[in-house]
Design a protein around this motif. Structure first.
Motif, PDB file in Angstrom:
ATOM      1  N   GLN A  60       0.970  -1.077   0.024  1.00 29.17           N
ATOM      2  CA  GLN A  60       0.002   0.046  -0.125  1.00 29.17           C
ATOM      3  C   GLN A  60       0.817   1.158  -0.021  1.00 29.17           C
ATOM      4  N   LYS A  61       2.129   1.074   0.159  1.00 29.32           N
ATOM      5  CA  LYS A  61       3.188   2.349   0.426  1.00 29.32           C
ATOM      6  C   LYS A  61       3.205   2.904  -0.941  1.00 29.32           C
ATOM      7  N   PRO A  62       3.338   4.313  -0.873  1.00 33.40           N
ATOM      8  CA  PRO A  62       3.555   5.082  -2.017  1.00 33.40           C
ATOM      9  C   PRO A  62       4.880   4.361  -2.977  1.00 33.40           C
ATOM     10  N   LEU A  63       4.792   4.318  -4.385  1.00 31.42           N
ATOM     11  CA  LEU A  63       5.992   3.940  -5.126  1.00 31.42           C
ATOM     12  C   LEU A  63       6.652   5.219  -5.558  1.00 31.42           C
ATOM     13  N   ASP A  64       7.943   5.082  -5.159  1.00 34.40           N
ATOM     14  CA  ASP A  64       8.684   6.373  -5.662  1.00 34.40           C
ATOM     15  C   ASP A  64       9.524   5.962  -6.771  1.00 34.40           C
ATOM     16  N   VAL A  65       9.237   6.094  -7.938  1.00 35.76           N
ATOM     17  CA  VAL A  65       9.852   5.552  -9.136  1.00 35.76           C
ATOM     18  C   VAL A  65      10.818   6.709  -9.738  1.00 35.76           C
ATOM     19  N   HIS A  66      11.952   5.939  -9.732  1.00 30.47           N
ATOM     20  CA  HIS A  66      13.289   6.995 -10.224  1.00 30.47           C
ATOM     21  C   HIS A  66      13.567   6.315 -11.565  1.00 30.47           C
ATOM     22  N   LEU A  67      13.306   7.159 -12.728  1.00 28.34           N
ATOM     23  CA  LEU A  67      13.691   6.707 -13.921  1.00 28.34           C
ATOM     24  C   LEU A  67      14.965   7.090 -14.395  1.00 28.34           C
ATOM     25  N   MET A  68      15.801   6.126 -14.560  1.00 26.02           N
ATOM     26  CA  MET A  68      17.367   6.440 -15.109  1.00 26.02           C
ATOM     27  C   MET A  68      17.291   5.856 -16.580  1.00 26.02           C
ATOM     28  N   ILE A  69      16.384   6.710 -17.349  1.00 22.92           N
ATOM     29  CA  ILE A  69      16.424   6.074 -18.681  1.00 22.92           C
ATOM     30  C   ILE A  69      16.336   7.058 -19.569  1.00 22.92           C
ATOM     31  N   VAL A  70      16.942   7.004 -20.729  1.00 21.20           N
ATOM     32  CA  VAL A  70      16.836   8.029 -21.949  1.00 21.20           C
ATOM     33  C   VAL A  70      15.307   8.175 -22.238  1.00 21.20           C
ATOM     34  N   GLN A  71      14.838   9.149 -22.926  1.00 21.23           N
ATOM     35  CA  GLN A  71      13.531   9.405 -23.345  1.00 21.23           C
ATOM     36  C   GLN A  71      12.516   9.110 -22.649  1.00 21.23           C
ATOM     37  N   PRO A  72      12.789   9.633 -21.243  1.00 21.85           N
ATOM     38  CA  PRO A  72      11.403   9.118 -20.368  1.00 21.85           C
ATOM     39  C   PRO A  72      10.196   9.301 -20.571  1.00 21.85           C
ATOM     40  N   GLU A  73      10.091  10.590 -21.642  1.00 21.25           N
ATOM     41  CA  GLU A  73       8.646  10.789 -22.000  1.00 21.25           C
ATOM     42  C   GLU A  73       7.829   9.661 -22.567  1.00 21.25           C
ATOM     43  N   ARG A  74       8.674   8.770 -23.370  1.00 18.41           N
ATOM     44  CA  ARG A  74       8.081   7.525 -23.514  1.00 18.41           C
ATOM     45  C   ARG A  74       7.407   6.615 -22.788  1.00 18.41           C
ATOM     46  N   TYR A  75       7.705   6.533 -21.479  1.00 14.90           N
ATOM     47  CA  TYR A  75       7.155   5.540 -20.318  1.00 14.90           C
ATOM     48  C   TYR A  75       6.532   5.911 -19.205  1.00 14.90           C
ATOM     49  N   LEU A  76       6.234   7.345 -19.291  1.00 12.65           N
ATOM     50  CA  LEU A  76       5.551   7.948 -18.185  1.00 12.65           C
ATOM     51  C   LEU A  76       4.103   7.201 -18.000  1.00 12.65           C
TER      52      LEU A  76
END
Ligand code: DX5
Ligand code: ZN
Length: 219
Positions: A60-76
């Protein structure tokens, strides 16, 4: 404000992920920090959407998702769908941070921007009032268990002053090499990510409370 503790699941035992998450669920920790690495933006590959979705089903805890990826807009949208509560992309990974922040908000999620150790605080001046989190990298992203880079501590103070100056309420998160030895250097941090030190602690509950009670705030 009490400090938030965010264990980085990268240092968990992935063969026993369900048990690890069940334990976190019962511990005095606030968020679960999920490090997504693509092998391009950073020199390592960790995990992606199915694992975040599986973690979502287990806590139930909030998931703090740290995207270390190129073109992050593709996966939001996909990570929002997988169950992220906070979506953090790297300032260095896009020429359009504002567009991504708007997109994250449109998806109904909290927006974070991560900055690498060598990226100055000042790049965030204008966007700071628009975001909910700054992830201040205190190691070069890519691996758990690295050594805290001391000069990043000074950047945190500058960010804290900048935040007050521009009237932002963004939380300052520190990520990388945080342990009982280094936490004293980051009294400005509202959110403490801990991977290796947390998962290797003899008693994770005690460790989480020790981190939370470490000296915070400054004048
Ligand atoms: C580094 C990751 C961190 C890392 C923290 O690329 O973003 O979140 O897992 O782990 P420790 O606390 O072991 O440095
Ligand atoms: Zn991280």
């Amino acid at each position: 404000m009490a400090r938030l503790i965010a264990p980085s699941i990268l240092s968990a035992d992935f063969g026993r992920l369900a048990e690890e998450i069940a334990q976190l669920e019962a511990l005095p920790v606030d968020w679960i920090h999920c490090d997504v690495m693509d092998g391009v933006f950073v020199p390592n590959i960790s995990f992606g959407l199915p694992v975040v979705a599986a973690i979502r089903r287990l806590t139930q805890k909030p998931l703090d998702v740290h995207l270390m990826i190129v073109q992050p807009e593709r996966y939001l949208a996909a990570f929002a769908e997988a169950g992220a509560d906070i979506l953090t992309f790297h300032w260095e990974a896009t020429p359009h941070p504002d567009r991504l922040v708007q997109e994250i908000h449109r998806l109904g999620k909290k927006a974070g921007i991560a900055i690498n150790p060598a990226t100055p605080a000042e790049v965030l001046r204008d966007i700071l009032p628009e975001i909910e989190l700054v992830c201040v990298m205190s190691v070069n992203p890519g691996f758990g268990g690295q050594k805290f880079i001391p000069y990043v501590a000074r950047k945190g103070y500058r960010l804290s002053r900048l935040r007050a100056e521009v009237g932002s309420r963004a939380l300052l998160e520190v990520d990388g090499g945080i342990s009982l030895e280094t936490v004293g250097d980051v009294p400005w941090a509202d959110v403490l990510v801990a991977g290796q030190a947390f998962f290797q602690a003899p008693d994770r509950a005690v460790f989480a409370e020790q981190l939370r009670r470490s000296p915070a705030g400054f004048t």
